[in-house]
Each structure stands twice: as C-alpha cells, then as structure tokens.
Design a protein around this motif. Structure first.
Motif, PDB file in Angstrom:
ATOM      1  N   TRP A 136       0.831  -1.198   0.000  1.00 15.42           N
ATOM      2  CA  TRP A 136       0.000   0.000   0.000  1.00 15.42           C
ATOM      3  C   TRP A 136       0.872   1.256   0.000  1.00 15.42           C
ATOM      4  N   ALA A 137       1.937   1.238   0.794  1.00 16.83           N
ATOM      5  CA  ALA A 137       2.844   2.392   0.832  1.00 16.83           C
ATOM      6  C   ALA A 137       3.503   2.594  -0.531  1.00 16.83           C
ATOM      7  N   ARG A 138       3.862   1.504  -1.201  1.00 17.07           N
ATOM      8  CA  ARG A 138       4.459   1.610  -2.532  1.00 17.07           C
ATOM      9  C   ARG A 138       3.453   2.179  -3.531  1.00 17.07           C
ATOM     10  N   LEU A 139       2.192   1.757  -3.430  1.00 14.01           N
ATOM     11  CA  LEU A 139       1.164   2.280  -4.332  1.00 14.01           C
ATOM     12  C   LEU A 139       0.904   3.774  -4.083  1.00 14.01           C
ATOM     13  N   THR A 140       0.869   4.178  -2.824  1.00 16.80           N
ATOM     14  CA  THR A 140       0.641   5.593  -2.541  1.00 16.80           C
ATOM     15  C   THR A 140       1.850   6.441  -2.906  1.00 16.80           C
ATOM     16  N   GLY A 141       2.995   5.828  -3.113  1.00  9.69           N
ATOM     17  CA  GLY A 141       4.177   6.568  -3.549  1.00  9.69           C
ATOM     18  C   GLY A 141       4.039   7.113  -4.958  1.00  9.69           C
ATOM     19  N   TYR A 142       3.170   6.543  -5.757  1.00  9.81           N
ATOM     20  CA  TYR A 142       2.946   7.018  -7.127  1.00  9.81           C
ATOM     21  C   TYR A 142       2.004   8.221  -7.192  1.00  9.81           C
ATOM     22  N   LEU A 143       1.305   8.499  -6.098  1.00 13.16           N
ATOM     23  CA  LEU A 143       0.331   9.581  -6.073  1.00 13.16           C
ATOM     24  C   LEU A 143       1.007  10.911  -5.740  1.00 13.16           C
ATOM     25  N   PRO A 144       0.338  12.015  -6.013  1.00 10.48           N
ATOM     26  CA  PRO A 144       0.876  13.311  -5.591  1.00 10.48           C
ATOM     27  C   PRO A 144       1.025  13.349  -4.068  1.00 10.48           C
ATOM     28  N   PRO A 145       2.038  14.051  -3.550  1.00  9.37           N
ATOM     29  CA  PRO A 145       2.308  14.028  -2.097  1.00  9.37           C
ATOM     30  C   PRO A 145       1.125  14.460  -1.229  1.00  9.37           C
ATOM     31  N   ALA A 146       0.354  15.447  -1.675  1.00  5.97           N
ATOM     32  CA  ALA A 146      -0.772  15.906  -0.847  1.00  5.97           C
ATOM     33  C   ALA A 146      -1.822  14.812  -0.687  1.00  5.97           C
ATOM     34  N   LEU A 147      -2.085  14.065  -1.747  1.00  3.01           N
ATOM     35  CA  LEU A 147      -3.061  12.981  -1.673  1.00  3.01           C
ATOM     36  C   LEU A 147      -2.474  11.762  -0.961  1.00  3.01           C
ATOM     37  N   ALA A 148      -1.217  11.470  -1.226  1.00  6.72           N
ATOM     38  CA  ALA A 148      -0.579  10.304  -0.623  1.00  6.72           C
ATOM     39  C   ALA A 148      -0.484  10.442   0.890  1.00  6.72           C
ATOM     40  N   GLN A 149      -0.295  11.670   1.376  1.00  5.24           N
ATOM     41  CA  GLN A 149      -0.179  11.902   2.813  1.00  5.24           C
ATOM     42  C   GLN A 149      -1.465  11.487   3.534  1.00  5.24           C
ATOM     43  N   HIS A 150      -2.617  11.710   2.915  1.00  2.11           N
ATOM     44  CA  HIS A 150      -3.885  11.362   3.542  1.00  2.11           C
ATOM     45  C   HIS A 150      -4.203   9.878   3.435  1.00  2.11           C
ATOM     46  N   LEU A 151      -3.594   9.187   2.479  1.00  6.56           N
ATOM     47  CA  LEU A 151      -3.892   7.764   2.279  1.00  6.56           C
ATOM     48  C   LEU A 151      -2.889   6.834   2.948  1.00  6.56           C
ATOM     49  N   GLN A 152      -1.762   7.368   3.401  1.00 11.18           N
ATOM     50  CA  GLN A 152      -0.758   6.501   4.022  1.00 11.18           C
ATOM     51  C   GLN A 152      -1.152   6.160   5.450  1.00 11.18           C
TER      52      GLN A 152
END
Length: 187
Positions: A136-152
């Motif tokens: 999941w962390a690897r998948l959220t690494g592909y997202l923009p940082p603002a969105l990834a921060q909320h999904l991690q």
C-alpha cells in the motif's frame, strides 16, 4: 464294411472352430455382445466405487464452510460483493470516527489476544499485514504528495513502544508489590 457317418454336436463344432482360429457366422456378433457386456461390467464397477466413495465421505467443518462459500460466490456474486462493500464501508467509518490512534489500540488489543490464542498463526498473519502495508505504501508513492499523505498509514511505532514501556512498568510494580517491596521506593 459299412461305416456310419458320425454326427458332430454343434457345441463341439463351435469349440473346435474357436480352437482352430476360425470363426463361425455368429462369431462377430457374439464378440460385439461380449465387448458390450464387458463395458457394462466396467461401468457398473466404476459407478459402484464412486457411489461407495461418495457415501463414505464425511466432510469436516472446514470443507463444508469452504464449499458453502464457493457456492455462495458462484450462485450469488452480487450478494457477496455487496456484503464486502458494506463491511469495507463500516470499517472505514469506524476508523474515521474512532481516529487512527484509537483504531490502532483496538487493533493491537485484538492482535495480542489472537497471539495468545494461536502464536504461530498470529506471526503468519502479522507478516501478511506487514507485506500488505508495504505494498500500500508503494502504491501511494505514485500519487501526488498531498493525496498520498492522507492515504498513508501513520507510523504507530512510538505509540506501540510507549504502550510496551507502560506495560513493563505496571508489571514491574505489581511484581514488587507481590514480593513485599515498597512501590514508592523505586520512583
């Protein structure tokens, strides 16, 4: 000398013909009938073995549950998908309502209880959860940082370490109390 012609019985003639390798006119029809009888005999044996195997099969609880789940997925896929979606929604709402710290505390207590009941399976389960979190962390690494921060997932190691220290302190105090030592002397 007057010799009488000998009459040969038809059964004896058929046996002589078979022994000599010659077939009579009824031979091919008889062979086809014998092959049909052999096929019927083989099929009868196979069916009787299958029926006895099915009749002697006594499934355990796990086999019944797995078979039931497979049948449920095959026969009612919409129901299964809706149950999964509702469960996911309820879990997400509970996580958002309780907050991440409280959710992890509840999850940690359940995990510890499971570890006491079945330690080997709990280790395997924790390894699977850890792998899923890494993916999941690897998948959220592909997202923009603002969105990834909320999904991690937040890092709860500090909380877990504080709980472990607290448990150790309480355990130590209870041990000293049971041995008769002064509790306040150690502080």
């Amino acid at each position: 000398m007057n010799q009488k012609p000998q009459t040969v019985d038809s059964d004896v003639a058929a046996v002589r013909n078979l022994m000599s390798g010659h077939q009579t006119a009824a031979g091919p029809a008889r062979q086809a009938a014998d092959q049909t009888d052999q096929r019927k005999l083989v099929m009868h044996r196979l069916v009787s073995v299958a029926v006895s195997a099915i009749g002697s099969y006594r499934p355990d609880r796990k086999a019944i549950l797995i078979t039931g789940l497979v049948l449920l997925v095959l026969l009612q896929p919409g129901f299964v998908l809706s149950i999964l979606l509702i469960s996911l929604l309820v879990g997400a709402v509970a996580f958002w309502c309780l907050g991440p710290e409280r959710s992890v505390a509840v999850f940690s207590r359940l995990s510890d209880r499971f570890a006491r009941l079945n330690p080997r399976e709990a280790r395997r389960w924790r390894a699977r959860v850890w792998i899923a979190m890494r993916k999941w962390a690897r998948l959220t690494g592909y997202l923009p940082p603002a969105l990834a921060q909320h999904l991690q997932f937040p890092d709860f190691r500090a909380t877990a370490e504080a709980e472990a220290r607290h448990t150790a302190i309480v355990s130590d105090r209870l041990n000293r109390l049971s041995s008769g030592a002064d509790i306040r002397g150690g502080l």
